[in-house]
Structure formats: C-alpha cells, structure tokens
Design an enzyme around this catalytic site. Structure first.
Site, PDB file in Angstrom:
ATOM      1  N   LYS A 112      15.434   4.263  -0.749  1.00  0.00           N
ATOM      2  CA  LYS A 112      15.478   5.498  -0.273  1.00  0.00           C
ATOM      3  C   LYS A 112      14.722   6.654  -0.886  1.00  0.00           C
ATOM      4  CE  LYS A 112      19.610   4.310   1.906  1.00  0.00           C
ATOM      5  NZ  LYS A 112      19.853   3.082   1.684  1.00  0.00           N
TER       6      LYS A 112
HETATM    7  C1  LIG Z   1      20.614   2.049   2.310  1.00  0.00           C
HETATM    8  C2  LIG Z   1      20.333   0.806   1.630  1.00  0.00           C
HETATM    9  C3  LIG Z   1      20.413  -0.238   2.662  1.00  0.00           C
HETATM   10  C4  LIG Z   1      20.604  -0.194   4.047  1.00  0.00           C
HETATM   11  O1  LIG Z   1      19.569   0.654   4.659  1.00  0.00           O
HETATM   12  P1  LIG Z   1      19.762   1.111   6.158  1.00  0.00           P
HETATM   13  O2  LIG Z   1      18.583   1.991   6.361  1.00  0.00           O
HETATM   14  O3  LIG Z   1      21.026   2.060   5.914  1.00  0.00           O
HETATM   15  O4  LIG Z   1      19.773   0.159   7.114  1.00  0.00           O
HETATM   16  C5  LIG Z   1      20.148  -1.604   2.152  1.00  0.00           C
HETATM   17  N1  LIG Z   1      20.078  -1.796   0.681  1.00  0.00           N
HETATM   18  C6  LIG Z   1      20.131  -0.874  -0.183  1.00  0.00           C
HETATM   19  C7  LIG Z   1      19.860  -1.066  -1.597  1.00  0.00           C
HETATM   20  C8  LIG Z   1      20.297   0.628   0.423  1.00  0.00           C
HETATM   21  O5  LIG Z   1      20.228   1.538  -0.494  1.00  0.00           O
END
Ligand SMILES: *Cc1c(COP(=O)(O)O)cnc(C)c1O
Length: 464
Positions: A112
C-alpha cells in the site's frame, strides 16, 4: 485525460478532481475515459531504468498537465525516497521461471505504501496550490490505514481518520495506526468487520451534507490515483524479465481488487501480460465468480491473511464496467442487486471476457500455513500469509511454464509474526527503523458501527 464514473451518472472530472474526491457522487468509481497506450519501443526503453523514471512515463498520460514536469518528477522522487531498497520493488527468484516481486520495502512494510506515498505528495502539492484543507477518511483491513497515516502525518492541509475493524487487525498493523503522535491523525476502532468499515465510508460519501461540510476526501483503493501508482511495478518487473519481447504472467493476492486491476490496466496500456491470476484466501468470492459467474456474498470469515478478508471488492466494479462495454446502466443494476440481495450474476459474454484475461485460485487456512512452510524449507524465503497464498495459487494453477510467473509479495512477514512463526517456526524481525513499535504509546477511539456516531466524532475533531 478525463475521468468518468462507472455508474455513468456523474460529470467527467480532471485527474486532480478525481484524486481529491475519491468516490463519484453517483456511487461509482472513476476510471479514465480511455486507456492510454505505450509503444513497444517505449516499453523496451524501460530496461535498466530507475523505478522513478519508469513511474514518470507510465503515469504521465493519466495525470496530464495536473503537475508541471518538474513538479511531477519531484513528487515521484520524494514518494520513493523513504523506501529501504534502492530498486524500490525488487524481484527475487523462487523457482524455475517463478519470481517474487517484493512490494514491501516502504515505511509500513506493505505494498500500500507504493501508492500511498505518492498520493501523499500529490495531495500536498494540489491542496497547497488550491489553498484548501480536506478531511481524509479511510477504511482499512489493516494495511491501507497505516500506509495512509505514514503518508499524511503532520501535513497541515489534511486531517486523517482511519476506520479499522476492532480486534481484527494484527498487533503490528494496529500499532502502526495508533502510535503516530501527530495531531492530524485519528485512529477509529469500529465494532464490525472490514466490509462494515468500507460500507460506512461509502455512506459518508453519499451523505452530501457531511461530504461537503467536512470536505471529505478518500484514499482507499477506490481512489483512481492509488490504482495508477500500482501500474508502474507491473512494467518494471515485466521488463526485467524480458518484456516487451516476451510475455509474462502475474499472480496477485487479492482482496479489494485494486492491485490486480492495476495489472489489467498495464495490459490495456500495451504490456504483454499473458495471464492475470487472482489468488484469494478462504474469503473467495472472486474465485467463485470466475468459476460460476455468480458473485455471491457468504459472510467474511477472519483469516491469518486479514488484509484479504473482504467480500465487497470495490475495484471489481471497475472491471465489471469494462466487461459490460462501459455501460454505466448495467453496472448500476448489478451493484443494486449486490447491495439488496447480496448477489449478482454476470452475463455469459462478461464471463467469457473475464476468462480471456484472468485465472483464479483460493487457499484455505491450512494451505496458507503449508505454503509459508514450504517456501521457507524449499527456498529459504520467509513469506507473509498473503504472499504465501499467491505463491501457492501460482504453483497450483495450470499454466504455460515457458512464460515467467511473477507473484506479488504484498507485505513483509514481520507484519504477521504470529502466523508466520506458527507455520514455519521462524519469528520474522521488524526492520531496525521500527524496532521500538511495541514501546510507543497508543491512541485510538472506539466507535459503534453506526454512521451518525462516526460522523459526529469526525465533525468534533476537525472543529478543534
Ligand atoms: C491490501 C492488501 C492485499 C489486497 O490488495 P487489494 O488491492 O485490496 O486486492 C493483499 N495483501 C496485503 C498484504 C494487503 O495489504
């Protein structure tokens, strides 16, 4: 480049407007009016270039003239300066023709950060120019919240409120959200699950009095700018492995469908991607949708991969919009059905298009632990549960073994130490810059899963 709503009822916006507002007023999500493309030569030219340079070329068509060239370059440089790896998003080999794309070298140890650090810088520049102040409200299954807090803490043009499901995030995740001391940061522990948090966020965006009163802005993956920033590493990793002269495939641990949708965008832009594989945990609504065409909610079961404990995959709406030839009316019907009946069924044509691009697989809790253990024993890699799910699905799926598979590693294992220790016996250490996380004091507000209660807290805090 103009941005249009997936529900077809809101006016087209500029990049800056779409970024600052988040959700469209008709309840839809913004997408670019057309998909820009890069030529084979342009893509080939990425070989050996720094991450920041590729980022500039990939994102420039989406931001247009929102920022001057030098402004945008500086935004990108600042965004990734805090990453603890000079390649920003490096590749590691797992097996013959199977590679891991490490996306967790940012400040909060999850992918993120790649988008959020960029958004923080873009908001800062845009708001300063406008002389405006906004209230950012986010819903998180654990990682978005901390990434947003890291990106916006201490900025004077924003207050940040993060709603997380009380008791359903890991200790590291919670502490990353509750220990920053800056007064513009507010962590809200909501009595509910992630889908409740996300639903309250959407309610706030649809409460126009509140929305306009507090100048509400969203940085969840419903924000187009998030998806845009994630398109970049599909290009850098694919080019490292021989694209555009050769195809590659990706497997993506999927929850809200933002990350894998960025892969779909990269493909629309001309990157030769063979297959996009969605990997889900036991909350496998997307995997079931691929198998049956029915998108049916069954209730979220908490798992050891909490960032994927999601049933209402917001960004899936962006894909549905394309599957239905960008007919906003069709999207409205399906989303109404999902909201009212908890289910919708894709048309045969839409399912066929889905299968043209995507494969899928799911992973039980036991399989997740087993995948963590196997990666450690076979390759010496300590994986977080989310990344392990994707590795497992990539290994299990029927695929052309001559095409390199790139599996996205979305978090550092130290974010989920208990699950990792239980699976492979190793306790992953937090990097030195975060060593004292468990000694810092926490600050959070508990709140009911109730729109009025949450809105009241936000109004009071920003009035102070
Ligand atoms: C947010 C997240 C996901 C999922 O990603 P999306 O974009 O919501 O599909 C997978 N793994 C981790 C560690 C995340 O923080």
């Amino acid at each position: 480049m103009k941005y249009i709503s997936t529900r077809g009822q809101s006016p087209a916006l500029t990049f800056e407007e779409a970024m600052l507002s988040g959700l469209a007023r008709d309840g839809g999500l913004y997408v670019p009016e057309t998909w820009p493309t890069l030529s084979t030569d342009q893509i080939a030219d990425f070989a050996g270039k720094p991450y920041e340079e590729v980022a500039y070329t990939v994102m420039k068509p989406f931001v247009g003239d929102t920022f001057t060239d030098s402004e945008f370059k500086e935004i990108i440089n600042k965004a990734y300066a805090g990453f603890a790896h000079t390649a920003r998003c490096p590749l590691v080999q797992l097996d013959d023709n199977h590679f891991l794309l490490e996306l967790f070298h940012g400040p909060t140890l999850a992918f993120k950060d790649v988008a959020m650090q960029l958004i923080g810088q873009m908001f800062q520049v845009a708001l300063k120019r406008r002389g405006e102040r906004v209230t950012i409200v986010g819903a998180t299954s654990g990682d978005t919240g901390s990434a947003a807090i890291e990106a916006f803490k201490g900025l004077d043009a924003v207050d940040v409120f993060i709603m997380f499901p009380d008791g359903r995030v890991s200790d590291v995740q919670r502490r990353q959200m509750t220990t920053p001391s800056q007064s513009n940061i507010h962590a809200l522990a909501v009595a509910g699950d992630f889908d409740d948090c996300q639903a309250r966020l959407k309610d706030m965006f649809n409460d126009f009095d509140f929305r306009d009163g507090v100048k509400l802005a969203g940085v969840n993956s419903i924000n187009w700018a998030r998806v845009m920033a994630q398109v970049v590493y599909y290009f850098t990793s694919a080019v490292s492995l021989g694209a555009p002269h050769r195809k590659v495939s990706f497997t993506v641990p999927t929850g809200n469908f933002g990350d894998i949708f960025a892969g779909y965008v990269a493909k629309r832009m001309g990157l030769p991607i063979d297959r996009l594989v969605m990997a889900t945990n036991q909350n496998d609504i997307l995997h079931r949708t691929l198998q049956t065409g029915e998108h049916t909610k069954m209730g979220v079961k908490p798992s050891i991969s909490p960032s994927m404990d999601i049933e209402v995959s917001s960004n899936f709406e962006r894909l549905v919009f394309d599957l239905y030839d960008r007919e906003g009316g069709a999207v409205v019907q399906l989303m109404d059905a999902l909201k009212n009946d908890g289910t919708f069924t894709l048309s045969q044509g839409a399912v066929a298009k889905l299968h043209d691009e995507f494969d899928s697989g799911n992973c039980s809790e036991a399989e997740t632990s087993d995948a963590i253990k196997r990666a450690y024993v076979d390759v010496g890699e300590v994986l977080c549960p989310h990344s392990a799910i994707a590795v497992k699905v990539a290994d299990n799926i029927k695929r052309d073994k001559t095409v390199p598979m790139i599996t996205l590693a979305t978090a550092h294992p130290a974010k989920f130490p208990a699950a990792v220790k239980a699976a492979c016996g190793v306790t992953p250490e937090l990097p030195a810059r975060m060593e004292d996380l468990f000694n810092r004091s926490e600050r959070l507000t508990k709140v009911d899963n109730d729109l009025t209660a949450i809105e009241t807290i936000i109004r009071e805090r920003i009035a102070q």
